[in-house]
Design an enzyme around this catalytic site. Structure first.
Site, PDB file in Angstrom:
ATOM      1  N   HIS A  32       2.671  -1.990   5.815  1.00  0.00           N
ATOM      2  CA  HIS A  32       3.470  -2.771   4.883  1.00  0.00           C
ATOM      3  C   HIS A  32       4.764  -3.317   5.480  1.00  0.00           C
ATOM      4  O   HIS A  32       5.501  -4.051   4.829  1.00  0.00           O
ATOM      5  CB  HIS A  32       3.794  -1.895   3.667  1.00  0.00           C
ATOM      6  CG  HIS A  32       4.070  -2.645   2.419  1.00  0.00           C
ATOM      7  ND1 HIS A  32       5.207  -2.465   1.664  1.00  0.00           N
ATOM      8  CD2 HIS A  32       3.355  -3.604   1.782  1.00  0.00           C
ATOM      9  CE1 HIS A  32       5.183  -3.275   0.621  1.00  0.00           C
ATOM     10  NE2 HIS A  32       4.061  -3.964   0.659  1.00  0.00           N
ATOM     11  N   HIS A  76       9.865  -9.982  -4.996  1.00  0.00           N
ATOM     12  CA  HIS A  76       9.039  -9.230  -4.049  1.00  0.00           C
ATOM     13  C   HIS A  76       9.955  -8.412  -3.140  1.00  0.00           C
ATOM     14  O   HIS A  76       9.511  -7.626  -2.332  1.00  0.00           O
ATOM     15  CB  HIS A  76       8.165 -10.175  -3.223  1.00  0.00           C
ATOM     16  CG  HIS A  76       7.122  -9.469  -2.422  1.00  0.00           C
ATOM     17  ND1 HIS A  76       7.212  -9.302  -1.062  1.00  0.00           N
ATOM     18  CD2 HIS A  76       5.967  -8.847  -2.803  1.00  0.00           C
ATOM     19  CE1 HIS A  76       6.164  -8.628  -0.622  1.00  0.00           C
ATOM     20  NE2 HIS A  76       5.394  -8.334  -1.652  1.00  0.00           N
TER      21      HIS A  76
END
Length: 625
Positions: A301, A530
């Site tokens: 990630h 985000h």
């Protein structure tokens, strides 16, 4: 992509086919091949080709002939993923024999696919028009050079390359033949980024420009991807992109418009991407490596860049944005863009030139977690550069069991225990604001992790009480359904918020911790977040004790779970962030938050945050189905 990921290729096909799509703003100039984009947006020129196709033959209009390869790939994705049902599908006839065509006739592309049961699909492409490859290269976003990169040995094996600057290693700037304004929504003037970066000191924090919010286009802390590659910062020699999701066409377009279409580019990525698997065969200067993960629940990630320049210097970027167009348009993202790290003297040792925050040591330790020779070039560059002026701490996560407090939430807790200056008498009055784009599964009770180990580590202070006491308040900032509905992209704005209804059903107690996404002060109220960030604010909301900007959401996978048996911190995912501590950044105990304060820390959302009303529910990805 599996159902746990942000862009779900396994959504109900019938439902998506019936949903009215918004037309892509790029029209027939759209160069994207991402299934999520092709599912969400209508492309009339592609649909027209599918509507008139017979069998496997696609008739490409003459005006689109120069884009034949791109169009073929887009059509293959649409057909394979069943993203569009041709209007003439019910009356199609079997494949006719191939017809002869003149050079001026429209181009026909024949695609033969094996049945769905086949484990691998073979596609035969027949082109009836003879067009020279050189003509196509001139009209592509990133044309290939005749030069081959000798550091690439086959598809999978990479040879360690000496990253020292030599004449043979130099790859020239290739001026683009197309204008960026024709393809990119927001393009800032060239040659201005060096001054903009200098003005961002001492924080060097930027937030992505929001395409639909013109107020953000000229903000001094707003940034586009193309600005990161601006030549006023130096001429790029090579770069490393570490990320989760990568859209190669979009990324290479950015390098093309920057004049870096032939510069060495290395990509480490997490999410499955067919276009990256053998990209070196089409783009010899680009190499890609998919980071293997031990568990389907684990993610690579991290969002990080290492930009190496021709003068031997480098810069590091730690970001929250995927390398995907949607993430850089109408979504709130944050990034830290380091100052220039110059080259050390030739006789310097690899560990020389570290900062008071030991950023260099932490970065090298993080890169070592990958255990791939593909990074040897960049490890060597980091070792030969001077990081003494870096004023932030690298806070990363890497899969495995950790005892050394170098990763995950124990890393956060260790640093705060040494440097957080909140007085013991005020410890409970400074809430933790945890702002995220996704929420994890925490169990039947918050104390099992969320208000237990997680809150404990993120609220440590220098004068830590030795006795058990009530922990500070936790305010979890995550968009509600109402927040998403009013976003620039409507419900599609929630595509970057992958919380599932099934997970929320198991933890209904979470609603009492939830706060809305409100960002009117930064003109990002309608740009869904985000970004992931963590801070503690004073009772009067005028000061911040620290600021953590990271890829890590509020989840066990990102920050770890402490094993009660051996006290090991078990982490599942790769993450990276930077921790800003006032003593190291502005030589004060706290960051000022007031609008006109000197050295003000700019946080993109409104403080204090607004709590959910009693009738509000958090956004869940199921609303898109």
């Amino acid at each position: 992509m599996n159902a746990a990921n942000k862009r779900k290729d396994t959504m109900d096909v019938d439902k998506n086919a019936k949903r009215v799509k918004k037309e892509c703003s790029y029209g027939d100039k759209c160069y994207r091949r991402n299934p999520a984009h092709l599912r969400e947006f209508s492309h009339p020129h592609l649909e027209a080709i599918l509507d008139t196709s017979v069998g496997g033959d696609y008739t490409i209009p003459p005006e689109l002939s120069l884009q034949r390869q791109l169009i073929l790939e887009q059509l293959e994705i649409i057909v394979e993923k069943k993203l569009y049902e041709p209007r003439s599908s019910s009356t199609k006839t079997p494949d006719p024999p191939p017809a002869k065509q003149s050079n001026n006739a429209p181009q026909t592309i024949k695609t033969d696919q094996k049945p769905e049961s086949s484990t691998s699909k073979e596609t035969e492409i027949k082109l009836s028009r003879d067009v020279k490859d050189s003509k196509d290269d001139k009209n592509s976003f990133a044309s290939n050079s005749d030069k081959k990169d000798t550091s690439i040995k086959g598809d999978g094996e990479k040879k360690a390359v000496d990253s020292g600057k030599t004449k043979d290693d130099y790859r020239p700037i290739v001026p683009p033949t197309r204008r960026a304004t024709e393809y990119l929504t927001v393009v800032r003037p060239e040659g201005k980024m060096a001054a903009k970066h200098a003005a961002s000191a001492p924080y060097h924090i930027f937030y992505t420009t929001i395409a639909a919010a013109k107020e953000t286009h000229s903000q001094p802390t707003s940034i586009t991807f193309l600005e990161i590659l601006d030549r006023s910062l130096g001429e790029l020699q090579c770069s490393l992109q570490i990320n989760f999701m990568v859209e190669p066409a979009w990324l290479l377009a950015q390098y093309y418009f920057a004049g870096y279409s032939e510069k060495k580019l290395t990509i480490l990525y997490g999410e499955e991407c067919a276009d990256l698997k053998n990209i070196s065969t089409k783009k010899p200067h680009v190499e890609a490596y998919q980071v293997p993960m031990a568990s389907p629940f684990a993610k690579h990630h991290t969002k990080m860049m290492i930009l190496c320049y021709e003068d031997g210097s480098l810069r590091v970027v730690v970001s929250t944005a995927n390398l995907y167009m949607d993430d850089w348009e109408n979504r709130t993202q944050g990034l830290w863009f380091s100052p220039r790290c110059p080259e050390l003297p030739p006789d310097a040792m690899p560990h020389d030139g570290d900062s008071p925050t030991q950023f260099k040591k932490s970065l090298l330790k993080y890169l070592a977690q990958y255990r791939t020779p593909m990074l040897s070039r960049y490890v060597a560059r980091v070792q030969r550069c001077d990081f003494t002026h870096i004023n932030v701490f690298l806070v990363a996560s890497a899969p495995g069991g950790h005892f050394d407090m170098e990763f995950g939430m124990t890393r956060v807790g260790s640093l705060l225990r040494q440097h957080c200056s909140i007085p013991r008498s005020e410890q409970q009055r400074w809430p933790l604001l945890a702002q995220a784009s996704s929420i994890g599964s925490y169990g039947k009770e918050p104390r099992l992790w969320l208000t237990g180990d997680f809150l404990h580590h993120f609220t440590k202070i220098k004068e830590q009480p030795q006795t058990l006491s009530q922990p500070p308040e936790l305010k979890l900032i995550y968009p509600s359904l109402e927040n998403v509905k009013q976003s620039h992209d409507g419900l599609l704005g929630g595509g970057c918020l992958p919380y599932a209804a099934e997970a929320h059903f198991k933890q209904p107690w979470l609603n009492s911790f939830l706060y809305q996404w409100k960002a009117k002060s930064s003109h990002r109220d309608k740009a869904m977040p985000h970004i992931k960030s963590y801070t503690r604010t004073s009772p009067d909301n005028k000061k911040s004790a620290y600021y953590l900007l990271t890829s890590g959401n509020v989840s066990k996978a990102a920050w770890g779970n402490i094993n009660k048996g051996n006290a090991a911190l078990r982490i599942m995912s790769y993450e990276a962030g930077v921790l800003f501590l006032p003593k190291f950044v502005i030589n004060e105990d706290f960051f000022p938050l007031e609008p006109n304060a000197p050295n003000r820390l700019i946080i993109p959302y409104d403080i204090p945050p607004t709590k959910y009303t009693s009738d509000m529910q958090p956004w869940v990805m199921d609303y898109l189905h």
